[in-house]
Motif scaffolding. Structure first.
Motif, PDB file in Angstrom:
ATOM      1  N   LEU A   1       2.338  -1.977   5.827  1.00  0.00           N
ATOM      2  CA  LEU A   1       2.029  -2.141   4.407  1.00  0.00           C
ATOM      3  C   LEU A   1       2.401  -0.908   3.586  1.00  0.00           C
ATOM      4  CD1 LEU A   1      -1.355  -4.042   4.684  1.00  0.00           C
ATOM      5  CD2 LEU A   1       0.793  -4.924   3.732  1.00  0.00           C
TER       6      LEU A   1
ATOM      7  N   VAL B   1      -5.157   5.174   3.952  1.00  0.00           N
ATOM      8  CA  VAL B   1      -6.291   4.385   4.430  1.00  0.00           C
ATOM      9  C   VAL B   1      -7.130   5.299   5.308  1.00  0.00           C
ATOM     10  CG1 VAL B   1      -6.998   2.419   5.832  1.00  0.00           C
ATOM     11  CG2 VAL B   1      -5.008   2.230   4.324  1.00  0.00           C
TER      12      VAL B   1
ATOM     13  N   ARG C   1      -0.341   5.035  -0.441  1.00  0.00           N
ATOM     14  CA  ARG C   1      -1.798   5.089  -0.291  1.00  0.00           C
ATOM     15  C   ARG C   1      -2.163   5.659   1.069  1.00  0.00           C
ATOM     16  NH1 ARG C   1      -4.718   1.929  -4.296  1.00  0.00           N
ATOM     17  NH2 ARG C   1      -3.145   1.531  -5.852  1.00  0.00           N
TER      18      ARG C   1
ATOM     19  N   PHE D   1      -4.429  -2.514  13.922  1.00  0.00           N
ATOM     20  CA  PHE D   1      -4.801  -2.089  12.575  1.00  0.00           C
ATOM     21  C   PHE D   1      -3.874  -0.969  12.099  1.00  0.00           C
ATOM     22  CE2 PHE D   1      -7.197   0.617   9.648  1.00  0.00           C
ATOM     23  CZ  PHE D   1      -7.533  -0.313   8.680  1.00  0.00           C
ATOM     24  N   ALA D   2      -3.606   0.004  12.977  1.00  0.00           N
ATOM     25  CA  ALA D   2      -2.721   1.109  12.616  1.00  0.00           C
ATOM     26  C   ALA D   2      -1.317   0.596  12.284  1.00  0.00           C
ATOM     27  CB  ALA D   2      -2.670   2.128  13.750  1.00  0.00           C
TER      28      ALA D   2
ATOM     29  N   ALA E   1       1.333   2.337   3.959  1.00  0.00           N
ATOM     30  CA  ALA E   1       0.330   3.393   3.810  1.00  0.00           C
ATOM     31  C   ALA E   1       0.363   4.314   5.015  1.00  0.00           C
ATOM     32  CB  ALA E   1      -1.060   2.780   3.671  1.00  0.00           C
ATOM     33  N   SER E   2      -0.274   5.451   4.851  1.00  0.00           N
ATOM     34  CA  SER E   2      -0.528   6.313   5.997  1.00  0.00           C
ATOM     35  C   SER E   2      -2.020   6.252   6.284  1.00  0.00           C
ATOM     36  CB  SER E   2      -0.073   7.751   5.714  1.00  0.00           C
ATOM     37  OG  SER E   2      -0.719   8.259   4.573  1.00  0.00           O
ATOM     38  N   MET E   3      -2.416   6.723   7.457  1.00  0.00           N
ATOM     39  CA  MET E   3      -3.804   6.578   7.857  1.00  0.00           C
ATOM     40  C   MET E   3      -4.387   7.929   8.220  1.00  0.00           C
ATOM     41  SD  MET E   3      -5.409   3.997  10.670  1.00  0.00           S
ATOM     42  CE  MET E   3      -4.559   4.761  12.007  1.00  0.00           C
TER      43      MET E   3
ATOM     44  N   VAL F   1     -10.161   5.933   7.907  1.00  0.00           N
ATOM     45  CA  VAL F   1     -10.928   5.244   8.939  1.00  0.00           C
ATOM     46  C   VAL F   1     -11.988   6.225   9.429  1.00  0.00           C
ATOM     47  CG1 VAL F   1     -10.855   4.111  11.171  1.00  0.00           C
ATOM     48  CG2 VAL F   1      -8.941   3.865   9.595  1.00  0.00           C
TER      49      VAL F   1
ATOM     50  N   LEU G   1       0.814  -1.215   0.000  1.00  0.00           N
ATOM     51  CA  LEU G   1       0.000   0.000   0.000  1.00  0.00           C
ATOM     52  C   LEU G   1       0.849   1.269   0.000  1.00  0.00           C
ATOM     53  CD1 LEU G   1      -2.808  -1.028   2.531  1.00  0.00           C
ATOM     54  CD2 LEU G   1      -2.850  -1.143   0.035  1.00  0.00           C
TER      55      LEU G   1
ATOM     56  N   VAL H   1      -1.379  -1.054   8.811  1.00  0.00           N
ATOM     57  CA  VAL H   1      -1.410  -0.033   7.758  1.00  0.00           C
ATOM     58  C   VAL H   1      -0.003   0.500   7.521  1.00  0.00           C
ATOM     59  CG1 VAL H   1      -2.219   2.300   7.214  1.00  0.00           C
ATOM     60  CG2 VAL H   1      -3.831   0.607   8.091  1.00  0.00           C
ATOM     61  N   LYS H   2       0.690   0.808   8.602  1.00  0.00           N
ATOM     62  CA  LYS H   2       2.052   1.334   8.492  1.00  0.00           C
ATOM     63  C   LYS H   2       3.000   0.317   7.868  1.00  0.00           C
ATOM     64  CE  LYS H   2       5.668   3.576  11.152  1.00  0.00           C
ATOM     65  NZ  LYS H   2       6.087   4.066  12.450  1.00  0.00           N
TER      66      LYS H   2
END
Length: 92
Positions: A61, A42, A40, A54-55, A63-65, A44, A37, A58-59
């Protein structure tokens, strides 16, 4: 595809996701995982805190959230979903 609830998934979807999770775990254990990711964001949407696991996922992978509260964007609460979508579209 948007996922609002696990109840939205059929048996084939659940089977696919479990298989994908197993393949990703195996690649990670072998040191062959890639930040799938990267670049990308994500989003939420919710009023509670984001699950730390989950955070972290995301990191890992790449991505930032962006955590967005589920409160209305407009002061009077009308067009909540539409206004939130427009607001997020402008940001991202």
């Amino acid at each position: 595809r948007n996922l609002l609830s696990l109840a939205d998934l059929g048996p084939a979807d659940v089977s696919f996701l479990l298989g994908l999770a197993q393949r990703l775990q195996a690649a990670h254990a072998a040191g062959a995982d890639q930040p799938l990711l990267r670049g990308r964001i994500v989003g939420v949407l919710g009023d509670g805190p984001v699950d730390p696991a989950f955070a972290a996922a995301v990191k890992e992978l790449g991505a930032s959230m962006a955590a967005v509260p589920a409160t209305p964007v407009s002061a009077d609460g009308t067009g909540r979903l539409e206004r939130t979508a427009q607001w997020l579209g402008r940001l991202y």
